[in-house]
Design a protein around this motif. Structure first.
Motif, mmCIF file in Angstrom:
data_model
loop_
_atom_site.group_PDB
_atom_site.id
_atom_site.type_symbol
_atom_site.label_atom_id
_atom_site.label_comp_id
_atom_site.label_asym_id
_atom_site.label_seq_id
_atom_site.Cartn_x
_atom_site.Cartn_y
_atom_site.Cartn_z
ATOM 1 N N SER A 52 0.866 -1.175 0.000
ATOM 2 C CA SER A 52 0.000 0.000 0.000
ATOM 3 C C SER A 52 0.902 1.224 0.000
ATOM 4 O O SER A 52 1.914 1.263 0.698
ATOM 5 C CB SER A 52 -0.909 0.011 1.235
ATOM 6 O OG SER A 52 -1.814 -1.071 1.186
ATOM 7 N N LEU A 53 0.528 2.217 -0.804
ATOM 8 C CA LEU A 53 1.399 3.354 -1.070
ATOM 9 C C LEU A 53 0.840 4.615 -0.428
ATOM 10 O O LEU A 53 -0.289 5.021 -0.714
ATOM 11 C CB LEU A 53 1.525 3.568 -2.582
ATOM 12 C CG LEU A 53 1.824 2.316 -3.417
ATOM 13 C CD1 LEU A 53 1.732 2.631 -4.898
ATOM 14 C CD2 LEU A 53 3.192 1.765 -3.064
ATOM 15 N N LEU A 54 1.617 5.235 0.432
ATOM 16 C CA LEU A 54 1.252 6.533 0.993
ATOM 17 C C LEU A 54 2.036 7.582 0.231
ATOM 18 O O LEU A 54 3.249 7.711 0.399
ATOM 19 C CB LEU A 54 1.565 6.595 2.486
ATOM 20 C CG LEU A 54 0.976 7.768 3.269
ATOM 21 C CD1 LEU A 54 -0.522 7.894 3.045
ATOM 22 C CD2 LEU A 54 1.269 7.627 4.752
ATOM 23 N N ARG A 55 1.327 8.309 -0.639
ATOM 24 C CA ARG A 55 1.991 9.187 -1.592
ATOM 25 C C ARG A 55 1.864 10.650 -1.174
ATOM 26 O O ARG A 55 0.798 11.104 -0.757
ATOM 27 C CB ARG A 55 1.409 8.990 -2.992
ATOM 28 C CG ARG A 55 1.536 7.558 -3.480
ATOM 29 C CD ARG A 55 1.029 7.364 -4.890
ATOM 30 N NE ARG A 55 1.838 8.110 -5.860
ATOM 31 C CZ ARG A 55 1.644 8.041 -7.174
ATOM 32 N NH1 ARG A 55 0.676 7.293 -7.676
ATOM 33 N NH2 ARG A 55 2.414 8.737 -7.988
ATOM 34 N N TYR A 56 2.962 11.389 -1.298
ATOM 35 C CA TYR A 56 3.046 12.818 -0.995
ATOM 36 C C TYR A 56 3.631 13.515 -2.216
ATOM 37 O O TYR A 56 4.827 13.814 -2.260
ATOM 38 C CB TYR A 56 3.934 13.054 0.229
ATOM 39 C CG TYR A 56 3.358 12.579 1.533
ATOM 40 C CD1 TYR A 56 2.769 13.472 2.413
ATOM 41 C CD2 TYR A 56 3.409 11.231 1.883
ATOM 42 C CE1 TYR A 56 2.245 13.035 3.636
ATOM 43 C CE2 TYR A 56 2.886 10.786 3.089
ATOM 44 C CZ TYR A 56 2.310 11.696 3.953
ATOM 45 O OH TYR A 56 1.789 11.260 5.158
ATOM 46 N N PRO A 57 2.830 13.796 -3.234
ATOM 47 C CA PRO A 57 3.366 14.344 -4.486
ATOM 48 C C PRO A 57 4.116 15.663 -4.323
ATOM 49 O O PRO A 57 5.051 15.948 -5.078
ATOM 50 C CB PRO A 57 2.117 14.530 -5.355
ATOM 51 C CG PRO A 57 1.106 13.605 -4.771
ATOM 52 C CD PRO A 57 1.377 13.567 -3.310
ATOM 53 N N ASP A 58 3.703 16.476 -3.339
ATOM 54 C CA ASP A 58 4.323 17.789 -3.149
ATOM 55 C C ASP A 58 5.179 17.853 -1.891
ATOM 56 O O ASP A 58 5.417 18.935 -1.352
ATOM 57 C CB ASP A 58 3.233 18.872 -3.104
ATOM 58 C CG ASP A 58 2.453 18.944 -4.393
ATOM 59 O OD1 ASP A 58 3.088 18.933 -5.476
ATOM 60 O OD2 ASP A 58 1.208 18.995 -4.341
ATOM 61 N N GLY A 59 5.645 16.697 -1.427
ATOM 62 C CA GLY A 59 6.436 16.665 -0.209
ATOM 63 C C GLY A 59 5.576 16.351 0.990
ATOM 64 O O GLY A 59 4.340 16.412 0.938
ATOM 65 N N VAL A 60 6.217 16.036 2.115
ATOM 66 C CA VAL A 60 5.488 15.529 3.265
ATOM 67 C C VAL A 60 4.617 16.587 3.934
ATOM 68 O O VAL A 60 3.737 16.251 4.733
ATOM 69 C CB VAL A 60 6.454 14.920 4.300
ATOM 70 C CG1 VAL A 60 7.261 13.779 3.679
ATOM 71 C CG2 VAL A 60 7.386 15.971 4.886
ATOM 72 N N ALA A 61 4.839 17.838 3.637
ATOM 73 C CA ALA A 61 4.002 18.892 4.214
ATOM 74 C C ALA A 61 2.772 19.187 3.353
ATOM 75 O O ALA A 61 1.918 19.986 3.743
ATOM 76 C CB ALA A 61 4.815 20.174 4.399
ATOM 77 N N GLY A 62 2.666 18.541 2.198
ATOM 78 C CA GLY A 62 1.571 18.829 1.278
ATOM 79 C C GLY A 62 0.462 17.794 1.329
ATOM 80 O O GLY A 62 0.387 16.967 2.242
ATOM 81 N N GLU A 63 -0.409 17.850 0.344
ATOM 82 C CA GLU A 63 -1.498 16.889 0.236
ATOM 83 C C GLU A 63 -0.929 15.484 0.090
ATOM 84 O O GLU A 63 0.138 15.278 -0.485
ATOM 85 C CB GLU A 63 -2.367 17.220 -0.978
ATOM 86 C CG GLU A 63 -3.069 18.569 -0.906
ATOM 87 C CD GLU A 63 -4.290 18.534 -0.004
ATOM 88 O OE1 GLU A 63 -4.857 17.426 0.175
ATOM 89 O OE2 GLU A 63 -4.677 19.593 0.518
ATOM 90 N N HIS A 64 -1.674 14.503 0.623
ATOM 91 C CA HIS A 64 -1.236 13.127 0.471
ATOM 92 C C HIS A 64 -2.448 12.231 0.283
ATOM 93 O O HIS A 64 -3.579 12.614 0.563
ATOM 94 C CB HIS A 64 -0.417 12.673 1.686
ATOM 95 C CG HIS A 64 -1.212 12.597 2.958
ATOM 96 N ND1 HIS A 64 -1.448 13.704 3.746
ATOM 97 C CD2 HIS A 64 -1.830 11.557 3.584
ATOM 98 C CE1 HIS A 64 -2.168 13.361 4.790
ATOM 99 N NE2 HIS A 64 -2.413 12.057 4.720
ATOM 100 N N PHE A 65 -2.195 11.042 -0.232
ATOM 101 C CA PHE A 65 -3.277 10.075 -0.390
ATOM 102 C C PHE A 65 -2.731 8.662 -0.275
ATOM 103 O O PHE A 65 -1.547 8.404 -0.510
ATOM 104 C CB PHE A 65 -4.019 10.270 -1.716
ATOM 105 C CG PHE A 65 -3.171 10.100 -2.947
ATOM 106 C CD1 PHE A 65 -3.109 8.885 -3.612
ATOM 107 C CD2 PHE A 65 -2.443 11.177 -3.454
ATOM 108 C CE1 PHE A 65 -2.335 8.739 -4.750
ATOM 109 C CE2 PHE A 65 -1.667 11.030 -4.592
ATOM 110 C CZ PHE A 65 -1.613 9.810 -5.243
ATOM 111 N N PHE A 66 -3.613 7.755 0.117
ATOM 112 C CA PHE A 66 -3.273 6.358 0.329
ATOM 113 C C PHE A 66 -3.813 5.558 -0.839
ATOM 114 O O PHE A 66 -4.989 5.693 -1.192
ATOM 115 C CB PHE A 66 -3.902 5.887 1.640
ATOM 116 C CG PHE A 66 -3.264 4.675 2.248
ATOM 117 C CD1 PHE A 66 -2.006 4.747 2.801
ATOM 118 C CD2 PHE A 66 -3.939 3.462 2.290
ATOM 119 C CE1 PHE A 66 -1.414 3.629 3.390
ATOM 120 C CE2 PHE A 66 -3.365 2.352 2.874
ATOM 121 C CZ PHE A 66 -2.100 2.436 3.429
#
Length: 299
Positions: A52-66
């Protein structure tokens, strides 16, 4: 255009290598370098476990999705598996069994999460996990005290516990099980021990997630044993201000912890730790290390 690199004969396009992903300044290139550096220890813990992938396209301070489904554009050589989500539905998930796939995944995501079972035996757990989650002002120091109690209690049932930091605030305990047991049975056993811990240490432990009860106590989360749940994989980076690692730790370190920083492991620390200790969770990979899940005790 993204630079092309070759990893063990596989061609990869790696993007935005200079992009800062962590507020501390850690970049995409450093994330990739980290995962390449720890690959020998990490890959066996990912083998045959749907990712399962926890993605932070704009870095860890930005939006994220699982995400659980295979990301669009996956190379044809990336191994995948159909994973049951319900009686009617399945999900197609990535299996990270080699270095090229790890590098491809690391180019997309920050965190790697896996279930307690393997794709070859869905919902049959070969390990049990406790997620010890402190409610402020409690911290990982209190988690270590709870971990010690759980270790001794598990030993009474013939089970051996291994510790790693969550990479966030708390501590994870892994227990190898052999033969593998249905996830629902593992969850029931883990819940029973969490309840027992809350009775033995009422001023320190909770087995319920109720937020109003959390301050100053450690929530013993047994729910990650459910077949649909996942846990941060050993050696994965976590999305914190700095590149924290969910790092295996020794019981001596757990027993001696009296300051949260003692168990704060970050990406630059891992090469030295691996050189000193090797993989502290290596026994989890040995099918012979697991012990049968005991029957629940009657109250």
């Amino acid at each position: 255009m993204s630079p092309i690199t070759e990893v063990e004969g596989r061609r990869l396009a790696l993007s935005n290598l200079d992009k800062v992903l962590y507020p501390s300044g850690f970049t995409k290139a450093e994330v990739l370098h980290y995962y390449a550096t720890v690959a020998d220890a990490l890959l066996p813990h990912l083998h045959d476990r749907p990712l399962s992938l926890l993605r932070y396209p704009d870095g860890v301070a930005g939006e994220h999705f699982f995400a659980k489904n295979v990301p669009p554009g996956a190379p044809a050589w990336v191994k995948t598996a159909d994973v049951p989500r319900s009686e009617e539905k399945t999900a197609r998930q990535v299996l990270v069994d080699d270095l090229p796939t790890l590098m491809w995944v690391a180019n997309l995501v920050t965190e790697l999460h896996t279930p307690q079972w393997r794709a070859s035996a869905p919902a049959l757990a070969d390990r049990l996990v406790f997620d010890l989650d402190p409610g402020a002002p409690a911290d990982i120091v209190q988690c270590c005290a709870v971990a010690g109690w759980l270790r001794e209690r598990l030993a009474e049932d013939g089970l051996t516990a291994y510790g790693k930091t969550s990479g966030s605030k708390g501590l994870h305990l892994y227990v190898p099980i052999g033969p593998p047991a249905p996830s629902r049975e593992v969850t029931s056993y883990a819940k029973a021990l969490a309840v027992e811990a809350s009775r033995a240490l009422p001023d320190l432990v909770l087995h319920r997630m109720t937020r109003s009860l959390r301050p100053g106590k450690v929530f013993v989360d047994f729910s990650q044993n459910a077949a649909a749940k996942t846990t941060a994989a050993p050696y994965t980076l976590r999305a914190r201000d700095t590149p924290a690692v969910s790092a295996p730790v020794t019981w001596d370190e757990i027993g001696a912890c009296d300051d949260p920083e003692q168990l704060a492991v970050r990406a630059p620390d891992m090469p030295e730790r691996l050189a000193a200790h090797g993989d502290l969770l290596a026994d989890l990979l040995d099918p012979g290390s697991g012990r049968p899940l005991p029957e629940l005790r009657a109250d």
